[in-house]
Enzyme design. Structure first.
Site, mmCIF file in Angstrom:
data_model
loop_
_atom_site.group_PDB
_atom_site.id
_atom_site.type_symbol
_atom_site.label_atom_id
_atom_site.label_comp_id
_atom_site.label_asym_id
_atom_site.label_seq_id
_atom_site.Cartn_x
_atom_site.Cartn_y
_atom_site.Cartn_z
ATOM 1 N N CYS A 131 43.705 34.581 41.209
ATOM 2 C CA CYS A 131 42.367 34.005 41.028
ATOM 3 C C CYS A 131 42.392 32.496 41.219
ATOM 4 O O CYS A 131 41.416 31.908 41.671
ATOM 5 C CB CYS A 131 41.819 34.375 39.663
ATOM 6 S SG CYS A 131 42.990 34.131 38.344
ATOM 7 N N GLU B 142 35.859 34.149 48.095
ATOM 8 C CA GLU B 142 37.229 34.440 47.664
ATOM 9 C C GLU B 142 37.783 35.559 48.549
ATOM 10 O O GLU B 142 37.232 36.659 48.579
ATOM 11 C CB GLU B 142 37.213 34.894 46.196
ATOM 12 C CG GLU B 142 38.594 35.095 45.628
ATOM 13 C CD GLU B 142 38.589 35.474 44.148
ATOM 14 O OE1 GLU B 142 37.810 36.372 43.760
ATOM 15 O OE2 GLU B 142 39.365 34.881 43.387
ATOM 16 N N GLU C 3 37.162 35.756 32.796
ATOM 17 C CA GLU C 3 38.031 34.994 33.695
ATOM 18 C C GLU C 3 37.840 35.602 35.077
ATOM 19 O O GLU C 3 38.285 36.719 35.321
ATOM 20 C CB GLU C 3 39.481 35.090 33.195
ATOM 21 C CG GLU C 3 40.341 33.944 33.693
ATOM 22 C CD GLU C 3 41.048 34.301 34.979
ATOM 23 O OE1 GLU C 3 40.439 34.037 36.054
ATOM 24 O OE2 GLU C 3 42.161 34.816 34.928
ATOM 25 N N SER D 81 36.546 40.385 39.143
ATOM 26 C CA SER D 81 35.651 39.757 40.113
ATOM 27 C C SER D 81 34.426 39.159 39.423
ATOM 28 O O SER D 81 33.988 39.626 38.366
ATOM 29 C CB SER D 81 35.199 40.805 41.137
ATOM 30 O OG SER D 81 34.480 41.821 40.482
ATOM 31 N N THR D 82 33.851 38.161 40.063
ATOM 32 C CA THR D 82 32.647 37.512 39.530
ATOM 33 C C THR D 82 31.497 38.513 39.466
ATOM 34 O O THR D 82 30.719 38.521 38.513
ATOM 35 C CB THR D 82 32.296 36.297 40.410
ATOM 36 O OG1 THR D 82 33.379 35.360 40.296
ATOM 37 C CG2 THR D 82 31.012 35.617 39.976
ATOM 38 N N GLU D 83 31.444 39.405 40.459
ATOM 39 C CA GLU D 83 30.359 40.399 40.511
ATOM 40 C C GLU D 83 30.379 41.296 39.262
ATOM 41 O O GLU D 83 29.365 41.465 38.590
ATOM 42 C CB GLU D 83 30.589 41.228 41.775
ATOM 43 C CG GLU D 83 29.495 42.149 42.140
ATOM 44 C CD GLU D 83 29.981 43.135 43.210
ATOM 45 O OE1 GLU D 83 30.925 42.810 43.956
ATOM 46 O OE2 GLU D 83 29.414 44.238 43.255
ATOM 47 N N LYS E 243 41.894 48.421 29.163
ATOM 48 C CA LYS E 243 41.649 49.244 30.364
ATOM 49 C C LYS E 243 42.324 48.567 31.560
ATOM 50 O O LYS E 243 41.837 47.568 32.073
ATOM 51 C CB LYS E 243 40.132 49.332 30.589
ATOM 52 C CG LYS E 243 39.647 50.553 31.303
ATOM 53 C CD LYS E 243 40.111 50.749 32.721
ATOM 54 C CE LYS E 243 39.247 50.084 33.763
ATOM 55 N NZ LYS E 243 39.780 50.295 35.140
ATOM 56 N N GLY F 58 31.964 40.649 36.505
ATOM 57 C CA GLY F 58 31.788 39.743 35.353
ATOM 58 C C GLY F 58 30.312 39.551 35.034
ATOM 59 O O GLY F 58 29.909 39.561 33.862
HETATM 60 P P1 NDP Z 1 36.937 44.327 39.724
HETATM 61 O O1 NDP Z 1 36.287 43.166 39.100
HETATM 62 O O2 NDP Z 1 36.100 45.463 40.171
HETATM 63 O O3 NDP Z 1 38.038 44.936 38.741
HETATM 64 C C1 NDP Z 1 38.550 44.347 37.581
HETATM 65 C C2 NDP Z 1 38.626 45.366 36.453
HETATM 66 O O4 NDP Z 1 37.309 45.749 36.030
HETATM 67 C C3 NDP Z 1 39.305 46.679 36.837
HETATM 68 O O5 NDP Z 1 39.988 47.196 35.713
HETATM 69 C C4 NDP Z 1 38.113 47.543 37.201
HETATM 70 O O6 NDP Z 1 38.400 48.904 37.182
HETATM 71 C C5 NDP Z 1 37.145 47.159 36.118
HETATM 72 N N1 NDP Z 1 35.739 47.423 36.405
HETATM 73 C C6 NDP Z 1 35.140 47.669 37.599
HETATM 74 N N2 NDP Z 1 33.812 47.836 37.436
HETATM 75 C C7 NDP Z 1 33.554 47.694 36.108
HETATM 76 C C8 NDP Z 1 32.366 47.741 35.303
HETATM 77 N N3 NDP Z 1 31.163 47.941 35.844
HETATM 78 N N4 NDP Z 1 32.467 47.519 33.978
HETATM 79 C C9 NDP Z 1 33.668 47.266 33.426
HETATM 80 N N5 NDP Z 1 34.830 47.227 34.125
HETATM 81 C C10 NDP Z 1 34.777 47.426 35.445
HETATM 82 O O7 NDP Z 1 37.799 43.805 40.930
HETATM 83 P P2 NDP Z 1 38.283 44.655 42.192
HETATM 84 O O8 NDP Z 1 39.569 45.253 41.863
HETATM 85 O O9 NDP Z 1 37.232 45.586 42.701
HETATM 86 O O10 NDP Z 1 38.452 43.499 43.269
HETATM 87 C C11 NDP Z 1 37.319 43.051 44.020
HETATM 88 C C12 NDP Z 1 37.425 41.568 44.289
HETATM 89 O O11 NDP Z 1 37.391 40.869 43.068
HETATM 90 C C13 NDP Z 1 38.720 41.136 44.932
HETATM 91 O O12 NDP Z 1 38.670 41.251 46.298
HETATM 92 C C14 NDP Z 1 38.843 39.715 44.482
HETATM 93 O O13 NDP Z 1 38.111 38.880 45.335
HETATM 94 C C15 NDP Z 1 38.201 39.729 43.124
HETATM 95 N N6 NDP Z 1 39.176 39.818 42.023
HETATM 96 C C16 NDP Z 1 39.419 38.701 41.312
HETATM 97 C C17 NDP Z 1 40.346 38.729 40.301
HETATM 98 C C18 NDP Z 1 40.637 37.522 39.527
HETATM 99 O O14 NDP Z 1 41.611 37.501 38.785
HETATM 100 N N7 NDP Z 1 39.833 36.519 39.631
HETATM 101 C C19 NDP Z 1 41.100 39.921 39.973
HETATM 102 C C20 NDP Z 1 40.738 41.079 40.738
HETATM 103 C C21 NDP Z 1 39.817 40.991 41.718
HETATM 104 P P3 NDP Z 1 38.944 49.577 38.559
HETATM 105 O O15 NDP Z 1 40.184 48.864 38.929
HETATM 106 O O16 NDP Z 1 39.234 50.943 38.188
HETATM 107 O O17 NDP Z 1 37.852 49.407 39.553
#
Ligand code: NDP
Length: 477
Positions: free
Chosen positions: A291, A388, A257, A236-238, A183, A240
């Site tokens: 990240c 972050e 990760e 994101s950690t949230e 996904k 995760g």
């Molecule tokens: P998310 O963690 O929301 O997104 C990562 C992936 O998870 C995307 O494919 C997202 O889909 C998907 N996703 C979202 N909600 C769920 C769920 N409940 N269950 C399963 N999959 C889900 O990151 P964001 O893009 O919202 O970014 C928010 C913050 O997270 C950033 O500002 C940054 O601080 C951090 N981040 C950290 C990353 C890292 O590599 N450490 C990478 C990305 C973000 P969709 O994109 O459609 O929402």
């Protein structure tokens, strides 16, 4: 006959973008069962790029079933050398179509073409090459004489390195004999869909790789699906934490990760110009959407003045603008939502008393942009030192002794990466033993290699990707 001068095509013409894309299920592109779509845009111009199918639970179910059938009937029975053949093919096609991938990635993500061309695409190909090499040698990887694959891997990836994260997820899973449902992030689906086309071109058996595009709900449906044996998530950690709760008690294997707030530690004996390049690379590479970005600069007090001065001089030479211009250093922020987050945290930095500085920099009128920014006088309690930001924003803190540097570097809920700049090898080892980070770079930053395991501690997640360690996550050991 004399050669006629033919002008180089516009970079944007190098990538063919369809008006609409389907999901990639069972080797074919198909619409979503309920016909829903979403628009992916170019963050540098806010122009729409394409309509993309939004997968609902029925589509995820179809993809998982297709992956399971391919696992049972084809992929798990195929000798490792057979799987390697397909992975090598995918790697070679990625190299052949590198320009197309680089342009598409920069259009959909906003990152500078120099980075997508020189980092994302070559590293993605390298991951397939590397794991192709493992496919027929798993019994020698140290996981017992006959390690088994797990089944269907559900993989959810973010928007910061769309193609590279797809490669990090797919290559080890496939090498180990699993089949996949991936996904991509809602804002960056296009390079994963081009990779699906590459799977067709490589004649990968249908169902071995499935790609379900959509928003967070699509990811949640995949995580919750009972037919999935393993979940791999980067983001994101949230989210995760939500995934960890959803998976608890199901028997599914999980790797996470997540985020980071890495310390990049500069000692007074470091070669300062080289360190400044490392600081710039650490925080401004990929607009800081990394990240493991070196977002907290810890600099020894005796050299803090000259380091910050040289850093500002260097920042003034960074070029922000059109991601498809080969001279661009800083491209567009990937989404309005991410831009809002960066602005909110930067305002909090100012409100809490840190000194904010950006070089004079004209931002384009349309699109999402944020000038490279440095905060000085940051204290450990400031939000910009703890949260972050995931943008081109650096927080500078100082220290006096190595012990203080370690204490400050480890004063974070995260633990993904760190950097150390010093001339002394013994100090590098001393620091590396004490820093609570999965990766410690010495006199360099943001170096990646498929043979080197990558992953975090604490709120940065668990499990490793890459190297022999990364294979373990996809084997029943
Ligand atoms: P998310 O963690 O929301 O997104 C990562 C992936 O998870 C995307 O494919 C997202 O889909 C998907 N996703 C979202 N909600 C769920 C769920 N409940 N269950 C399963 N999959 C889900 O990151 P964001 O893009 O919202 O970014 C928010 C913050 O997270 C950033 O500002 C940054 O601080 C951090 N981040 C950290 C990353 C890292 O590599 N450490 C990478 C990305 C973000 P969709 O994109 O459609 O929402």
């Amino acid at each position: 006959m004399a050669w006629e001068y033919a002008p180089a095509p516009e970079s944007a013409d190098l990538a063919r973008i369809e008006p609409a894309y389907g999901l990639f299920v069972d080797g074919k592109f198909v619409p979503a069962a309920d016909g829903r779509t979403f628009t992916t845009i170019n963050p540098a111009s806010e122009e729409p790029l394409a309509e993309v199918a939004a997968a609902g639970p029925a589509d995820v179910d179809r993809a998982v079933k297709s992956a399971r059938a391919a696992f049972d009937e084809v992929w798990s029975r195929m000798p490792g050398g057979g799987r390697a053949k397909y992975l090598y093919r995918i790697a070679r096609i990625l190299q052949e179509r590198a320009r197309e991938f680089a342009v598409l990635e920069s259009l959909d993500n906003g990152k500078p073409i120099r980075e997508s061309r020189d980092v994302d695409v070559p590293l993605a190909a390298a991951h397939f090459f590397y794991h192709a090499g493992w496919a027929d040698k798993l019994e020698y990887a140290g996981f017992g004489p006959a390690p088994h694959p797990l089944g269907v891997a559900g993989q959810v990836i973010p928007w910061n390195f769309p193609l590279l994260m797809a490669a990090w997820k797919l290559a080890p899973a496939l090498a180990a004999g699993n089949t996949c449902v991936l996904k991509p992030a809602e804002t960056t689906p296009l390079s994963a869909l081009l990779l699906a086309e590459v799977c067709q071109q490589a004649e990968l058996p249908p169902g071995v790789v499935n790609i379900v595009t959509g928003a967070g709900e699509t990811g949640a449906s995949l995580v919750d699906h009972p037919g999935v044996a393993k979940i791999a998530f980067t983001g994101s950690t949230e989210v995760g934490k939500q995934i960890r709760k959803a998976v608890a008690g199901t028997g599914k294997k999980l790797t996470l990760e997540l985020g980071g707030k890495a310390a990049n530690v500069v000692f007074d004996d470091a070669p300062l110009d080289q360190a400044v390049e490392g600081i710039v690379n650490g925080i401004f590479f990929n607009q800081g959407h990394v990240c493991c970005a070196g977002s907290r600069l810890l600099v020894q007090e005796s050299v803090a003045g000259p380091v910050v001065e040289r850093l500002k001089r260097r920042m003034a030479t960074l070029r922000l603008g059109d991601p498809l211009d080969k001279n661009t250093d800083i491209g567009a922020i990937n989404s309005r939502q991410q831009l809002d987050k960066i602005m909110e945290l930067s305002e909090a930095g100012e409100a809490q008393g840190a000194g904010r500085w950006s070089p004079p920099c004209q931002l384009p009128e349309r699109g999402y942009w944020f000038a490279p920014t440095v905060f000085t006088g940051v204290s450990q309690s400031h939000r910009i030192a703890r949260e972050e930001i995931f943008g081109p924003v650096l927080s500078v803190l100082t220290f006096r002794t190595p012990e203080e540097a370690v204490t400050k570097a480890n004063n974070t809920p995260y633990g993904l990466s760190a950097g150390v700049w010093t001339e002394k090898g013994s100090r590098i080892l001393w620091m590396a033993q004490r820093l609570r980070a999965g990766v410690v770079w010495a006199n360099t930053y943001n170096r990646f290699d498929p043979a080197s395991p990558f992953g975090g501690y604490r709120e940065s997640g668990f499990g490793r990707e890459g190297g022999r360690h990364g294979l373990e996550a996809y084997l029943d050991v």
